[in-house]
Design an enzyme around this catalytic site. Structure first.
Site, PDB file in Angstrom:
ATOM      1  N   GLY A   9       0.789  -1.233   0.000  1.00 36.31           N
ATOM      2  CA  GLY A   9       0.000   0.000   0.000  1.00 36.31           C
ATOM      3  C   GLY A   9       0.812   1.269   0.000  1.00 36.31           C
ATOM      4  O   GLY A   9       0.596   2.158   0.834  1.00 36.31           O
ATOM      5  N   ALA A  15       2.256   3.843   5.241  1.00 39.46           N
ATOM      6  CA  ALA A  15       3.182   3.093   4.385  1.00 39.46           C
ATOM      7  C   ALA A  15       4.320   3.977   3.891  1.00 39.46           C
ATOM      8  O   ALA A  15       5.475   3.542   3.841  1.00 39.46           O
ATOM      9  CB  ALA A  15       2.427   2.489   3.204  1.00 39.46           C
ATOM     10  N   ARG A  34      -1.998  -0.100  -6.584  1.00 40.62           N
ATOM     11  CA  ARG A  34      -3.014  -0.721  -7.419  1.00 40.62           C
ATOM     12  C   ARG A  34      -2.874  -0.342  -8.887  1.00 40.62           C
ATOM     13  O   ARG A  34      -3.479  -0.960  -9.748  1.00 40.62           O
ATOM     14  CB  ARG A  34      -4.406  -0.349  -6.911  1.00 40.62           C
ATOM     15  CG  ARG A  34      -4.783  -1.082  -5.637  1.00 40.62           C
ATOM     16  CD  ARG A  34      -6.175  -0.719  -5.178  1.00 40.62           C
ATOM     17  NE  ARG A  34      -6.239   0.648  -4.689  1.00 40.62           N
ATOM     18  CZ  ARG A  34      -7.353   1.243  -4.284  1.00 40.62           C
ATOM     19  NH1 ARG A  34      -8.497   0.585  -4.305  1.00 40.62           N
ATOM     20  NH2 ARG A  34      -7.336   2.487  -3.852  1.00 40.62           N
ATOM     21  N   SER A  84      -4.719  -1.235   3.946  1.00 38.30           N
ATOM     22  CA  SER A  84      -6.064  -1.613   4.376  1.00 38.30           C
ATOM     23  C   SER A  84      -6.978  -0.438   4.082  1.00 38.30           C
ATOM     24  O   SER A  84      -6.565   0.720   4.238  1.00 38.30           O
ATOM     25  CB  SER A  84      -6.114  -1.938   5.872  1.00 38.30           C
ATOM     26  OG  SER A  84      -7.372  -2.463   6.244  1.00 38.30           O
ATOM     27  N   LYS A 158     -10.841  -4.281  10.989  1.00 34.16           N
ATOM     28  CA  LYS A 158      -9.545  -4.512  11.635  1.00 34.16           C
ATOM     29  C   LYS A 158      -9.623  -5.650  12.644  1.00 34.16           C
ATOM     30  O   LYS A 158      -8.705  -6.483  12.745  1.00 34.16           O
ATOM     31  CB  LYS A 158      -9.052  -3.237  12.309  1.00 34.16           C
ATOM     32  CG  LYS A 158      -8.826  -2.068  11.380  1.00 34.16           C
ATOM     33  CD  LYS A 158      -7.953  -2.403  10.186  1.00 34.16           C
ATOM     34  CE  LYS A 158      -6.496  -2.599  10.533  1.00 34.16           C
ATOM     35  NZ  LYS A 158      -5.652  -2.788   9.322  1.00 34.16           N
TER      36      LYS A 158
END
Length: 338
Positions: A9, A15, A34, A84, A158
């Site tokens: 990510g 990140a 992505r 996430s 989560k």
């Protein structure tokens, strides 16, 4: 042992700080996005931390697809699974499915690729929801009880994803090691205007929201959370352990607003003084999903402890005041407020 680390990510708030600190420590870093079109933006964001991101590898992989993950983990010693979804939505499946399925997908690829350790980014949302209000402090032995009491789709995602990760690891993990970091509310400077994550509350506060809601939160700096991930990746004794990342809290939005007015000068000119009654926030939350996600938090003063991370890994987070002031200044530097 390879010195290559995968951070999932790479377009995300946390990140990007993980990548920057790993590069600074001399690791070879690979990250996922992505879309390949994000590559230049990710490198530019990481460079804002003062490191040379030219050598950063970027591979295309999505949490909802198997494609790309074997290439992503190839020749990696460790994986920091940070990616996430963090969105306000009434469609729980849109958040829970990528969180749970994506985590298992990354763990499976890591095991099959011979990765030594995965450090998974969970949340205090997996620790202290679904419990009655209590005076005692939550720690790593506590777990959120899904289905008991109101909680946002993100909190459910989560809690379910971390449970799934530990269950998978126990049954199928093989030689792969797993460690988990459970951060409180993550604040601090952002490296990109597209990766501000939980800074939305700070942006609204500085932008002149109509009043201050009765919200209390645990606070931890994004830079300290990144540091804890790397400590959990490196330390042998971190294998099989959870670590709560908690600097201070619960801190109220009222206290944060007062800090801004006292220390930020003109940047805090629009910070409100009056408090919003809970009934009004609940009404607005029926029509506004972002506000609705805050409703379960109104008046709640949950407290957790980061003592285990301090004791076992030598972690030392910065004061919450510095974190929140740096959050505000970062939003101003990025042109998002002021």
């Amino acid at each position: 042992m390879s010195d290559r680390v995968l951070v999932t990510g790479g377009t995300g708030y946390l990140a990007q700080w993980c990548i920057a600190q790993l590069v600074e420590k001399g690791y070879r870093v690979r990250t996922t996005a992505r879309s390949a079109s994000k590559s230049d933006a990710v490198r530019a964001a990481v460079s804002r931390a003062g490191v040379n991101a030219a050598g950063l590898e970027i591979v295309v992989a999505d949490l909802l697809s198997d494609d790309g993950w074997s290439e992503a983990v190839a020749d990696c010693d460790a994986v920091l699974h940070v990616a996430s979804p963090l969105v306000a939505t009434r469609d729980e499946d849109a958040v829970i499915r990528p969180a749970v399925d994506g985590t298992l997908r990354v763990l499976t690829a890591a095991r099959d690729g011979g990765v030594r350790r995965v450090v998974y980014t969970s949340s205090c949302g997996a620790v202290y929801y679904g419990h009655p209000q209590r005076d005692s402090v939550f720690d790593e032995s506590d777990w959120t009880v899904v289905g008991v009491g109101p909680m946002s789709a993100y909190v459910k995602s989560k809690a379910l994803a971390e449970r799934a990760a530990w269950d998978w690891h126990s049954a199928q993990g093989g030689e792969l090691e797993l460690a988990v970091v459970n951060p409180a509310g993550i604040f601090g400077p952002a490296l990109s205007s597209d990766a501000t994550s939980s800074l939305g509350l700070i942006r609204q506060l500085l932008g002149g929201m109509p009043g201050i809601p009765d919200l209390w939160m645990g606070i931890v700096d994004v830079r300290d959370v990144a540091d804890l991930h790397i400590r959990a990746m490196e330390a042998p004794e971190a294998a099989g352990e959870r670590f709560i990342a908690w600097s201070r809290g619960p801190v109220s939005m009222v206290d944060i607003a007062a800090l801004f007015r006292d220390r930020l000068g003109p940047l805090a000119a629009n910070v409100p003084h009056r408090r919003l009654p809970n009934w009004l926030v609940r009404i607005v939350g029926r029509f506004n999903t972002e506000v609705g996600d805050l409703v379960p938090l109104l008046g709640q003063r949950r407290e957790a402890t980061g003592d285990k991370a301090r004791r076992v890994l030598g972690w030392s987070p910065r004061p919450w005041e510095d974190t929140m002031l740096d959050s505000a200044r970062s939003l101003s530097d990025l042109g998002l407020v002021g």
